[in-house]
Design a protein around this motif. Structure first.
Motif, PDB file in Angstrom:
ATOM      1  N   THR A 122       7.338   6.284  -8.737  1.00  7.56           N
ATOM      2  CA  THR A 122       8.593   6.174  -9.490  1.00  7.56           C
ATOM      3  C   THR A 122       8.471   6.736 -10.902  1.00  7.56           C
ATOM      4  O   THR A 122       9.437   6.705 -11.658  1.00  7.56           O
ATOM      5  CB  THR A 122       9.032   4.702  -9.585  1.00  7.56           C
ATOM      6  N   LYS A 123       7.297   7.251 -11.242  1.00  3.00           N
ATOM      7  CA  LYS A 123       7.077   7.765 -12.597  1.00  3.00           C
ATOM      8  C   LYS A 123       7.907   9.034 -12.818  1.00  3.00           C
ATOM      9  O   LYS A 123       7.975   9.908 -11.966  1.00  3.00           O
ATOM     10  CB  LYS A 123       5.595   8.078 -12.799  1.00  3.00           C
ATOM     11  N   LEU A 167     -11.699  -6.912  -0.699  1.00  2.00           N
ATOM     12  CA  LEU A 167     -11.206  -5.661  -0.128  1.00  2.00           C
ATOM     13  C   LEU A 167      -9.686  -5.697   0.035  1.00  2.00           C
ATOM     14  O   LEU A 167      -8.986  -4.751  -0.334  1.00  2.00           O
ATOM     15  CB  LEU A 167     -11.875  -5.407   1.224  1.00  2.00           C
ATOM     16  N   ARG A 168      -9.148  -6.797   0.528  1.00  2.00           N
ATOM     17  CA  ARG A 168      -7.691  -6.920   0.706  1.00  2.00           C
ATOM     18  C   ARG A 168      -6.962  -6.910  -0.635  1.00  2.00           C
ATOM     19  O   ARG A 168      -5.900  -6.304  -0.759  1.00  2.00           O
ATOM     20  CB  ARG A 168      -7.361  -8.183   1.493  1.00  2.00           C
ATOM     21  N   LEU A 169      -7.539  -7.584  -1.637  1.00  2.00           N
ATOM     22  CA  LEU A 169      -6.911  -7.585  -2.964  1.00  2.00           C
ATOM     23  C   LEU A 169      -6.930  -6.191  -3.580  1.00  2.00           C
ATOM     24  O   LEU A 169      -5.960  -5.773  -4.217  1.00  2.00           O
ATOM     25  CB  LEU A 169      -7.616  -8.592  -3.882  1.00  2.00           C
ATOM     26  N   ASP A 170      -8.046  -5.459  -3.397  1.00  2.00           N
ATOM     27  CA  ASP A 170      -8.134  -4.087  -3.912  1.00  2.00           C
ATOM     28  C   ASP A 170      -7.119  -3.170  -3.233  1.00  2.00           C
ATOM     29  O   ASP A 170      -6.493  -2.342  -3.887  1.00  2.00           O
ATOM     30  CB  ASP A 170      -9.552  -3.540  -3.739  1.00  2.00           C
ATOM     31  N   GLU A 171      -6.957  -3.326  -1.913  1.00  2.00           N
ATOM     32  CA  GLU A 171      -5.967  -2.524  -1.176  1.00  2.00           C
ATOM     33  C   GLU A 171      -4.552  -2.823  -1.682  1.00  2.00           C
ATOM     34  O   GLU A 171      -3.748  -1.915  -1.869  1.00  2.00           O
ATOM     35  CB  GLU A 171      -6.041  -2.822   0.322  1.00  2.00           C
ATOM     36  N   LYS A 172      -4.273  -4.091  -1.901  1.00  2.00           N
ATOM     37  CA  LYS A 172      -2.962  -4.505  -2.400  1.00  2.00           C
ATOM     38  C   LYS A 172      -2.702  -3.910  -3.785  1.00  2.00           C
ATOM     39  O   LYS A 172      -1.610  -3.401  -4.060  1.00  2.00           O
ATOM     40  CB  LYS A 172      -2.926  -6.034  -2.453  1.00  2.00           C
ATOM     41  N   ARG A 173      -3.714  -3.958  -4.645  1.00  2.00           N
ATOM     42  CA  ARG A 173      -3.592  -3.400  -6.004  1.00  2.00           C
ATOM     43  C   ARG A 173      -3.372  -1.890  -5.947  1.00  2.00           C
ATOM     44  O   ARG A 173      -2.530  -1.344  -6.666  1.00  2.00           O
ATOM     45  CB  ARG A 173      -4.862  -3.731  -6.797  1.00  2.00           C
ATOM     46  N   LEU A 174      -4.090  -1.205  -5.058  1.00  2.00           N
ATOM     47  CA  LEU A 174      -3.943   0.243  -4.914  1.00  2.00           C
ATOM     48  C   LEU A 174      -2.544   0.597  -4.408  1.00  2.00           C
ATOM     49  O   LEU A 174      -1.917   1.531  -4.922  1.00  2.00           O
ATOM     50  CB  LEU A 174      -5.014   0.781  -3.964  1.00  2.00           C
ATOM     51  N   ASN A 175      -2.043  -0.144  -3.429  1.00  2.00           N
ATOM     52  CA  ASN A 175      -0.693   0.110  -2.915  1.00  2.00           C
ATOM     53  C   ASN A 175       0.361  -0.097  -3.994  1.00  2.00           C
ATOM     54  O   ASN A 175       1.309   0.682  -4.102  1.00  2.00           O
ATOM     55  CB  ASN A 175      -0.392  -0.781  -1.708  1.00  2.00           C
ATOM     56  N   ARG A 176       0.181  -1.142  -4.800  1.00  2.00           N
ATOM     57  CA  ARG A 176       1.117  -1.388  -5.908  1.00  2.00           C
ATOM     58  C   ARG A 176       1.074  -0.238  -6.909  1.00  2.00           C
ATOM     59  O   ARG A 176       2.115   0.213  -7.399  1.00  2.00           O
ATOM     60  CB  ARG A 176       0.764  -2.709  -6.599  1.00  2.00           C
TER      61      ARG A 176
END
Length: 160
Positions: free
Chosen positions: A149-150, A133-142
């Motif tokens: 910035t697109k 869950l923490r890794l998924d949240e981190k990936r989503l925030n990134r």
């Protein structure tokens, strides 16, 4: 010419291998602080013997041009590895990017514990699910930061 050995793994062995690859990946990518906190919250932890003490080395990181193109050597990164054997015989391995010896040792201990079927479900709930869950949240925030910035370009045609 050397002979190539083909794997004749049963579907159960293949599923077991994929499960282990998944949890080892999660343990390796997890923030040490998260893993350490979850580890400390476990009600019972087995004793272990260090089979291979934590070692720090370098590996070559590879990238792909544009994410899908030709591979190239990106540079070397530090990796720490460790192997432990639990008091009841299971052996686990931990490989983590960086120089955190304790992270590698905890990853190895959790790997060994997850190989024990009677402990797997509880450990999946207590450690692997929260880390995922923490890794998924981190990936989503990134992803959100990158999307912010697109820049969209468009072309206007003159005089039509």
């Amino acid at each position: 010419m050397p002979t190539r050995h083909t794997s004749t793994a049963t579907p159960e062995q293949s599923a077991e291998r994929r499960a282990r690859q998944r949890w080892m990946s999660i343990l390796a990518k997890a923030e040490f602080g998260d893993l350490d906190t979850l580890w400390n919250n476990l009600p019972s932890k087995p004793a272990w013997t260090v089979v291979r003490p934590s070692e720090i080395g370098m590996v070559m990181a590879r990238g792909r041009a544009g994410g899908t193109g030709q591979r190239f050597n990106l540079g070397e990164v530090a990796v720490t590895r460790c192997a432990v054997q639990l008091e009841y015989g299971a052996v686990g391995f931990g490989y983590v990017m960086g120089r955190n010896r304790r992270h590698a040792e905890l990853a190895a201990a959790v790997d060994a514990m997850l190989q024990t079927p009677s402990r797997r479900d509880a450990l999946e709930r207590a450690i692997i699910a929260p880390l995922t869950l923490r890794l998924d949240e981190k990936r989503l925030n990134r992803s959100r930061k990158a999307a912010a910035t697109k820049v969209e370009f468009f072309t206007m045609v003159r005089g039509s």
